[in-house]
Write a protein that holds these residues in place. Structure first.
Motif, PDB file in Angstrom:
ATOM      1  N   PHE A   1      11.779-116.070 -53.832  1.00 33.17           N
ATOM      2  CA  PHE A   1      10.685-116.773 -53.151  1.00 33.17           C
ATOM      3  C   PHE A   1      10.645-116.391 -51.679  1.00 33.17           C
ATOM      4  O   PHE A   1       9.583-116.111 -51.128  1.00 33.17           O
ATOM      5  CB  PHE A   1      10.844-118.294 -53.308  1.00 33.17           C
ATOM      6  CG  PHE A   1       9.971-119.103 -52.393  1.00 33.17           C
ATOM      7  CD1 PHE A   1       8.594-118.874 -52.347  1.00 33.17           C
ATOM      8  CD2 PHE A   1      10.508-120.075 -51.565  1.00 33.17           C
ATOM      9  CE1 PHE A   1       7.785-119.618 -51.492  1.00 33.17           C
ATOM     10  CE2 PHE A   1       9.702-120.815 -50.721  1.00 33.17           C
ATOM     11  CZ  PHE A   1       8.338-120.575 -50.684  1.00 33.17           C
ATOM     12  N   LEU A   2      11.808-116.335 -51.063  1.00 28.70           N
ATOM     13  CA  LEU A   2      11.873-115.986 -49.640  1.00 28.70           C
ATOM     14  C   LEU A   2      11.290-114.592 -49.396  1.00 28.70           C
ATOM     15  O   LEU A   2      10.480-114.407 -48.488  1.00 28.70           O
ATOM     16  CB  LEU A   2      13.322-116.040 -49.153  1.00 28.70           C
ATOM     17  CG  LEU A   2      13.582-115.535 -47.741  1.00 28.70           C
ATOM     18  CD1 LEU A   2      12.774-116.306 -46.714  1.00 28.70           C
ATOM     19  CD2 LEU A   2      15.066-115.618 -47.392  1.00 28.70           C
TER      20      LEU A   2
ATOM     21  N   ARG B   1       9.178-112.900 -51.136  1.00 29.02           N
ATOM     22  CA  ARG B   1       7.717-112.895 -51.312  1.00 29.02           C
ATOM     23  C   ARG B   1       7.028-113.558 -50.141  1.00 29.02           C
ATOM     24  O   ARG B   1       6.014-113.087 -49.639  1.00 29.02           O
ATOM     25  CB  ARG B   1       7.355-113.643 -52.605  1.00 29.02           C
ATOM     26  CG  ARG B   1       6.746-112.732 -53.634  1.00 29.02           C
ATOM     27  CD  ARG B   1       5.943-113.510 -54.645  1.00 29.02           C
ATOM     28  NE  ARG B   1       4.680-114.013 -54.116  1.00 29.02           N
ATOM     29  CZ  ARG B   1       3.891-114.826 -54.798  1.00 29.02           C
ATOM     30  NH1 ARG B   1       4.239-115.223 -55.986  1.00 29.02           N
ATOM     31  NH2 ARG B   1       2.757-115.231 -54.279  1.00 29.02           N
ATOM     32  N   GLN B   2       7.620-114.682 -49.708  1.00 30.63           N
ATOM     33  CA  GLN B   2       7.017-115.430 -48.622  1.00 30.63           C
ATOM     34  C   GLN B   2       6.989-114.601 -47.344  1.00 30.63           C
ATOM     35  O   GLN B   2       5.988-114.583 -46.628  1.00 30.63           O
ATOM     36  CB  GLN B   2       7.824-116.718 -48.417  1.00 30.63           C
ATOM     37  CG  GLN B   2       7.203-117.700 -47.452  1.00 30.63           C
ATOM     38  CD  GLN B   2       5.874-118.231 -47.947  1.00 30.63           C
ATOM     39  OE1 GLN B   2       5.673-118.395 -49.148  1.00 30.63           O
ATOM     40  NE2 GLN B   2       4.944-118.460 -47.035  1.00 30.63           N
ATOM     41  N   LEU B   3       8.079-113.883 -47.094  1.00 31.48           N
ATOM     42  CA  LEU B   3       8.142-113.066 -45.882  1.00 31.48           C
ATOM     43  C   LEU B   3       7.100-111.953 -45.939  1.00 31.48           C
ATOM     44  O   LEU B   3       6.413-111.675 -44.951  1.00 31.48           O
ATOM     45  CB  LEU B   3       9.536-112.455 -45.722  1.00 31.48           C
ATOM     46  CG  LEU B   3      10.656-113.419 -45.330  1.00 31.48           C
ATOM     47  CD1 LEU B   3      11.982-112.691 -45.287  1.00 31.48           C
ATOM     48  CD2 LEU B   3      10.371-114.067 -43.993  1.00 31.48           C
TER      49      LEU B   3
ATOM     50  N   GLU C   1       4.337-111.933 -47.706  1.00 31.29           N
ATOM     51  CA  GLU C   1       3.030-112.564 -47.607  1.00 31.29           C
ATOM     52  C   GLU C   1       2.705-112.885 -46.154  1.00 31.29           C
ATOM     53  O   GLU C   1       1.605-112.642 -45.671  1.00 31.29           O
ATOM     54  CB  GLU C   1       3.073-113.871 -48.402  1.00 31.29           C
ATOM     55  CG  GLU C   1       1.841-114.156 -49.230  1.00 31.29           C
ATOM     56  CD  GLU C   1       2.098-115.373 -50.099  1.00 31.29           C
ATOM     57  OE1 GLU C   1       1.843-116.481 -49.625  1.00 31.29           O
ATOM     58  OE2 GLU C   1       2.586-115.201 -51.242  1.00 31.29           O
ATOM     59  N   ARG C   2       3.705-113.439 -45.458  1.00 31.65           N
ATOM     60  CA  ARG C   2       3.519-113.802 -44.062  1.00 31.65           C
ATOM     61  C   ARG C   2       3.114-112.581 -43.243  1.00 31.65           C
ATOM     62  O   ARG C   2       2.140-112.625 -42.497  1.00 31.65           O
ATOM     63  CB  ARG C   2       4.850-114.350 -43.520  1.00 31.65           C
ATOM     64  CG  ARG C   2       4.849-114.611 -42.033  1.00 31.65           C
ATOM     65  CD  ARG C   2       6.225-114.845 -41.491  1.00 31.65           C
ATOM     66  NE  ARG C   2       6.992-113.603 -41.379  1.00 31.65           N
ATOM     67  CZ  ARG C   2       8.222-113.531 -40.883  1.00 31.65           C
ATOM     68  NH1 ARG C   2       8.826-114.604 -40.464  1.00 31.65           N
ATOM     69  NH2 ARG C   2       8.861-112.383 -40.810  1.00 31.65           N
ATOM     70  N   ASP C   3       3.857-111.489 -43.417  1.00 27.55           N
ATOM     71  CA  ASP C   3       3.600-110.314 -42.585  1.00 27.55           C
ATOM     72  C   ASP C   3       2.252-109.676 -42.916  1.00 27.55           C
ATOM     73  O   ASP C   3       1.532-109.245 -42.021  1.00 27.55           O
ATOM     74  CB  ASP C   3       4.730-109.292 -42.748  1.00 27.55           C
ATOM     75  CG  ASP C   3       6.026-109.820 -42.159  1.00 27.55           C
ATOM     76  OD1 ASP C   3       5.954-110.803 -41.398  1.00 27.55           O
ATOM     77  OD2 ASP C   3       7.093-109.270 -42.459  1.00 27.55           O
TER      78      ASP C   3
ATOM     79  N   LYS D   1      -0.406-111.159 -44.287  1.00 25.46           N
ATOM     80  CA  LYS D   1      -1.479-112.042 -43.817  1.00 25.46           C
ATOM     81  C   LYS D   1      -1.670-111.913 -42.312  1.00 25.46           C
ATOM     82  O   LYS D   1      -2.786-111.770 -41.824  1.00 25.46           O
ATOM     83  CB  LYS D   1      -1.119-113.498 -44.124  1.00 25.46           C
ATOM     84  CG  LYS D   1      -1.638-114.006 -45.438  1.00 25.46           C
ATOM     85  CD  LYS D   1      -1.352-115.512 -45.490  1.00 25.46           C
ATOM     86  CE  LYS D   1      -1.528-116.047 -46.880  1.00 25.46           C
ATOM     87  NZ  LYS D   1      -0.943-117.398 -46.981  1.00 25.46           N
ATOM     88  N   ALA D   2      -0.543-111.986 -41.598  1.00 28.24           N
ATOM     89  CA  ALA D   2      -0.620-111.957 -40.138  1.00 28.24           C
ATOM     90  C   ALA D   2      -1.203-110.632 -39.666  1.00 28.24           C
ATOM     91  O   ALA D   2      -2.011-110.586 -38.740  1.00 28.24           O
ATOM     92  CB  ALA D   2       0.764-112.170 -39.540  1.00 28.24           C
TER      93      ALA D   2
ATOM     94  N   ARG E   1      -4.968-110.660 -40.415  1.00 24.90           N
ATOM     95  CA  ARG E   1      -5.742-111.694 -39.765  1.00 24.90           C
ATOM     96  C   ARG E   1      -6.035-111.328 -38.312  1.00 24.90           C
ATOM     97  O   ARG E   1      -6.954-111.824 -37.715  1.00 24.90           O
ATOM     98  CB  ARG E   1      -4.978-113.017 -39.823  1.00 24.90           C
ATOM     99  CG  ARG E   1      -5.885-114.219 -39.743  1.00 24.90           C
ATOM    100  CD  ARG E   1      -5.147-115.474 -40.120  1.00 24.90           C
ATOM    101  NE  ARG E   1      -4.897-115.551 -41.559  1.00 24.90           N
ATOM    102  CZ  ARG E   1      -4.294-116.590 -42.112  1.00 24.90           C
ATOM    103  NH1 ARG E   1      -3.884-117.598 -41.365  1.00 24.90           N
ATOM    104  NH2 ARG E   1      -4.098-116.628 -43.399  1.00 24.90           N
ATOM    105  N   GLN E   2      -5.221-110.449 -37.788  1.00 26.77           N
ATOM    106  CA  GLN E   2      -5.381-110.132 -36.380  1.00 26.77           C
ATOM    107  C   GLN E   2      -6.064-108.785 -36.191  1.00 26.77           C
ATOM    108  O   GLN E   2      -5.983-108.192 -35.116  1.00 26.77           O
ATOM    109  CB  GLN E   2      -4.019-110.116 -35.691  1.00 26.77           C
ATOM    110  CG  GLN E   2      -4.086-110.658 -34.281  1.00 26.77           C
ATOM    111  CD  GLN E   2      -2.769-110.554 -33.576  1.00 26.77           C
ATOM    112  OE1 GLN E   2      -1.826-109.942 -34.044  1.00 26.77           O
ATOM    113  NE2 GLN E   2      -2.696-111.149 -32.401  1.00 26.77           N
TER     114      GLN E   2
ATOM    115  N   LYS F   1      20.202-111.853 -46.804  1.00 27.29           N
ATOM    116  CA  LYS F   1      19.599-110.747 -46.047  1.00 27.29           C
ATOM    117  C   LYS F   1      18.876-109.767 -46.955  1.00 27.29           C
ATOM    118  O   LYS F   1      17.993-109.042 -46.510  1.00 27.29           O
ATOM    119  CB  LYS F   1      20.668-109.993 -45.259  1.00 27.29           C
ATOM    120  CG  LYS F   1      21.078-110.622 -43.957  1.00 27.29           C
ATOM    121  CD  LYS F   1      21.739-111.919 -44.190  1.00 27.29           C
ATOM    122  CE  LYS F   1      22.373-112.544 -42.981  1.00 27.29           C
ATOM    123  NZ  LYS F   1      23.168-113.709 -43.381  1.00 27.29           N
TER     124      LYS F   1
END
Lengths: 410, 280
Positions: B30-31, B33-35, B37-39, B41-42, B45-46, B122
Motif C-alpha cells: 500500500f505504501l 502504491r501510495q507514494l 500515486e502521490r508523485d 498526481k503531484a 497537477r503542477q 525502504k
C-alpha cells in the motif's frame, strides 16, 4: 483503551537496551569515506570490533535501561548530548556500533509530524500519504479519516493544497494522523514544542490516553512536561548517561545545575541609580553562589542602592522567575507608607516575604525600578538566584500549604 | 508480539536479508502504491504539458537522428524498417532502460528527509519507483503503437509479448540501479557519472542505428553489451521483426533475477549506514 488488556501484559519489559554505543565522525568527507568502508565490511559481514577511527567520537556510549508497559522514560540533556542519536537507534534508523536493543511490539515514533506530505496535494490526500508511511493500511485510513479530520479541526480546509496551510495546521494534521497509531512503544522527540496551547493540550490528552498501554520514550527540554509524564529519567551528557533512575527531581536538579547561569544583565539604566549589593540574608549556608531557603521559610532580600540624583524613593518591583524563565510571582511593590529613606545617597532596605510557598527548585529574581509616575528608571534581570529546598518535588511552581479535615470550619 | 533486535550485525545471512526484503515488499504494497500515486498526481497537477514530458527526451533524440539520416549528413545501414520508426522505438525503449537504472537512486534520494526520521520499509521506495516507471512506460508504449500504425508496419501478434520484454527491461535497469544506489547516495558524483555514462552507452547499443554488419570495435562492444538484447528483443516484439536475440535476452534476464535479489539485500543492508551519514 481496554483495561483487561493490561492484566497479563502489565509487567513485561518492552524495551531493553544493553551497553548501547554509537560513534559519529566529525568531518564530512571522512565520514562519507568511512561510509563506503562500512558498506564494504557490511556486505562482507566483518566481525571485528569497531574501534574509534581518526576523527570519530562516541555520540552515544554505553547506555543501559529497561522500560515496561505503562512506564515513560524522559531523556534529558543539553543540545548534542546524544538524545536524538539514541532515539534513531531505538527507532531502527541506524545500527548501533556496540550493544543491543530489544524492542517488543509495534513501535511508533513522533519524531517528525507529517512525513510524506506533498505540498501540492490536498490535506485529504496527504492523510493517506502520511498514514501509509506510518504503516496504516488503506482500509485503516478510510475508517479513521473522519476522526483524523475532526481531530485536526480542519474540516473546512481539508481539500485545500497543503502548501497553503499554516505551519500550525500542518502540524495539527500530522499529529492527528499519528495519534491514530496504537503502538506498544512510542518514541517522542520534541515535536510537542510547536503548536498553540490547544494543540499542546490535545497532545497531552492523547499521550495520557495511550500511556497505560505503552512504553514511552520522551525527549524534551521542557522540565515541567518531563516531570508531568515521566516515571524514569535519563540525563545524558556527551553521549554518556549521567543519571538514570526514577528519582525525577534529582535528575531535573542535575539538569538545571548544568545551566546555572549567574550572569545578571542590566536591561535598562536611566543613570539615576546603581545597585551596590543585593543578597538574601537568611540563607543557611553562607558563601554560596546560590542562596538556599527551605520551603515555608521567610524570604528576606536585602538591597543597597546608590542614588545618583533621585529626588524621591522610587517603586521597586521584584519579579521571581522559575528555571524555565517563566515569571511566577511579583512581590508587592513598596508604598509611600513604607517610609523608605535615602541617607547619604544610599537606599538601604530589606524586602520580607513570609513563609515562601514556592515549590522546590531554583528561582531567579529580576528587579525593575520605576518612578512614582511610572517612568522606568532601572531594570536588571537575574539579579540573584535562590533555591528552595523541600523533600516534596512538584512540577507546579507553588506548593501551597493546606489542611485537610472532615470538619467544615475555618 | 513481534520482537525487534538492533545490534551490530556480525553474521550476515544473505538468505535472511532476501526473505526480509521480500516480506517487506509485500507488507508495504500500500505504501509503495501510495507514494507512486502521490508523485504522479503531484507531477501532473503542477504542469499543463503533463504527459508530454514523459516522452519528450526520447522523441527529441529520435528527431535529431531522423533529420541527420534524412538529410544524408549521417549515412546509416539499412534498418529493415522505416528509419523514423526504428529511431523512435529505439529511443523510447532506451529511455525505459535508463529510467529504470536511475529510478532506485532517485526514489531513495527524494526520500532523504523521511529516511532519517521515520522507520518504514525502504523497499517501498524501490517499488514505488517501479510503479512510476511502469506508468511512464505505458504512455510511451501507447505512443509507440501509434507510430507502428502510422508507418504502416502493421500489427503483429508479438505485440502481446511487449509487456514481458518491458518488464525484462525494467528488471535489468533496476538491478543495475540498485547496485549503484548505496554509493550514489553517499557521493553525488556517482549520479553525474551515470547520467553522463548512459549517454555514451546509448551509442554502444543499437538504439539509433542497427548492429554493424562488419566486425570492429563497435560491433564487439554492442554484441557483449547486455543491454543490446533487451533493446533488440523489445523492438522486435513491437514491430514484429526478428533479430534472433531472444536467446541472449533470456540469458540476461536469468542472470539479472538473482542479481536483483542480491541488489535488494545490499540495499537493505546499506540504508542504515547511509542514513547515519546523511544525518550525522
Amino acid at each position: 483503551m481496554n483495561p483487561e488488556q493490561n492484566i497479563h501484559t502489565d509487567n513485561e519489559v518492552l524495551v531493553k537496551v544493553e551497553g548501547l554505543s554509537k560513534k559519529f565522525c566529525k568531518d564530512l568527507k571522512t565520514s562519507l569515506w568511512y561510509g563506503v568502508k562500512d558498506l564494504m565490511t557490511g556486505i562482507g559481514g566483518s566481525t571485528n570490533e569497531r574501534e574509534l577511527r581518526p576523527k570519530e567520537f562516541w555520540a552515544v556510549k554505553d547506555i543501559n535501561f529497561e522500560l515496561r508497559r505503562g512506564e515513560c522514560l524522559g531523556l534529558i540533556g543539553h543540545n548534542g548530548a546524544g538524545k536524538s542519536t539514541l532515539l534513531k537507534i531505538l527507532n531502527g534508523l541506524i545500527n548501533p556500533d556496540a550493544g543491543k536493543v530489544t524492542i517488543k511490539g509495534r513501535v511508533g515514533a513522533l519524531i517528525e509530524l507529517g512525513a510524506g506530505f506533498n505540498p501540492i496535494l490536498s490535506g485529504r490526500e496527504n492523510i493517506y500519504n502520511n498514514g501509509a508511511i506510518l504503516g496504516f493500511t488503506r482500509q485503516g485510513i478510510d475508517q479513521k479519516l473522519e476522526e483524523i479530520i475532526d481531530f485536526a479541526e480542519l474540516e473546512e480546509f481539508i481539500d485545500m493544497p497543503v502548501q497553503h496551510y499554516s505551519s500550525g495546521m500542518k502540524v495539527r494534521l500530522g499529529f492527528a494522523v499519528a495519534a491514530q497509531m496504537e503502538p506498544d512503544v512510542l518514541i517522542i522527540d520534541e515535536v510537542l514544542a510547536v503548536g498553540d496551547l490547544g494543540f499542546v493540550l490535545k497532545c497531552f490528552k492523547t499521550i495520557d490516553r495511550i500511556l497505560p498501554n505503552t512504553a514511552i520514550i520522551f525527549v524534551s527540554h521542557n522540565m515541567p512536561m518531563v516531570s508531568r509524564i515521566c516515571t524514569q529519567i535519563m540525563l545524558m551528557d556527551k553521549g554518556i548517561s549521567k543519571f538514570n533512575g526514577s528519582d525525577i527531581s534529582s535528575a531535573i536538579d542535575l539538569y538545571y545545575t548544568r545551566f546555572s547561569n549567574n550572569n545578571s544583565n542590566v536591561i535598562f539604566d536611566s543613570g539615576q541609580l546603581s545597585i551596590i549589593e543585593v543578597k538574601i540574608i537568611n540563607n543557611l549556608i553562607e558563601q554560596k553562589e546560590i542562596s538556599d531557603i527551605y520551603w515555608k521559610e521567610d524570604l528576606i532580600l536585602a538591597f543597597k542602592i546608590k542614588s545618583l540624583g533621585l529626588k524621591e524613593i522610587p517603586i521597586f518591583k521584584i519579579t521571581i522567575f522559575d528555571k524555565e524563565l517563566r515569571p511566577v510571582a511579583l512581590l508587592e511593590p513598596n508604598e509611600k507608607e513604607d517610609n523608605l529613606k535615602i541617607e547619604d545617597s544610599i537606599i538601604n532596605f530589606t524586602v520580607l516575604h513570609e513563609k515562601t510557598q514556592l515549590s522546590k527548585g531554583v528561582y531567579s529574581v529580576n528587579l525593575s525600578v520605576e518612578s512614582i509616575k511610572g517612568t522606568p528608571l532601572y531594570r536588571i534581570n537575574n539579579i540573584l538566584a535562590f533555591q528552595v529546598y523541600h523533600n516534596v518535588d512538584v512540577w507546579q511552581p507553588f506548593l501551597l500549604q493546606s489542611n485537610f479535615s472532615n470538619n467544615i470550619k475555618k | 508480539m513481534e520482537t525487534k533486535v538492533y545490534q551490530k550485525n556480525n553474521t550476515l545471512s544473505l538468505f535472511k536479508l532476501f526473505s526480509a526484503s521480500l516480506k517487506d515488499i509485500y507488507a508495504s504494497r500500500f505504501l509503495s502504491r501510495q507514494l507512486a500515486e502521490r508523485d504522479i498526481k503531484a507531477q501532473y497537477r503542477q504542469s499543463y504539458l503533463g504527459l508530454f514530458w514523459a516522452f519528450f527526451t526520447p522523441l527529441a533524440t529520435a528527431l535529431v537522428w531522423i533529420v541527420l539520416n534524412n538529410s544524408g549528413t549521417v549515412r546509416l545501414t539499412d534498418t529493415g524498417m522505416p528509419y523514423p520508426l526504428f529511431a523512435f522505438s529505439g529511443t523510447l525503449i532506451w529511455s525505459i532502460v535508463t529510467e529504470s537504472i536511475k529510478s532506485p537512486m532517485q526514489s531513495t534520494n527524494s526520500a532523504r528527509g523521511i529516511l532519517t526520521k521515520i522507520n518504514f520499509p525502504k523497499e517501498a521506495l524501490i517499488v514505488s519507483g517501479i510503479y512510476k516507471l511502469l506508468f511512464n512506460t505505458f504512455i510511451k508504449l501507447l505512443l509507440l503503437l501509434v507510430f507502428v500504425l502510422f508507418y504502416g508496419v502493421g500489427l503483429s501478434w508479438t505485440l502481446l509479448l511487449v509487456p514481458v520484454a518491458v518488464i525484462g527491461a525494467v528488471i535489468v535497469g533496476t538491478t543495475i540501479g540498485l547496485f549503484i544506489t548505496p554509493i550514489g547516495l553517499l557521493y553525488s558524483d556517482i549520479n553525474k557519472i551515470i547520467s553522463f555514462g548512459l549517454q555514451f552507452l546509448m551509442y554502444a547499443t543499437p538504439v539509433v542505428y542497427a548492429l554493424p554488419k562488419e566486425d570492429g570495435l563497435l560491433k564487439t562492444l554492442m554484441t557483449y553489451n547486455p543491454l543490446t538484447p533487451i533493446i533488440l528483443t523489445t523492438r522486435d516484439f513491437v514491430v514484429g521483426t526478428v533479430s534472433n536475440y531472444g536467446y541472449q535476452f533470456l540469458i540476461v534476464i536469468a542472470c539479472c533475477v538473482p542479481l536483483l535479489l542480491i541488489g535488494l539485500a545490499i540495499y537493505r543492508l546499506s540504508i542504515p549506514i547511509i542514513v547515519e551519514r546523511l544525518s550525522a
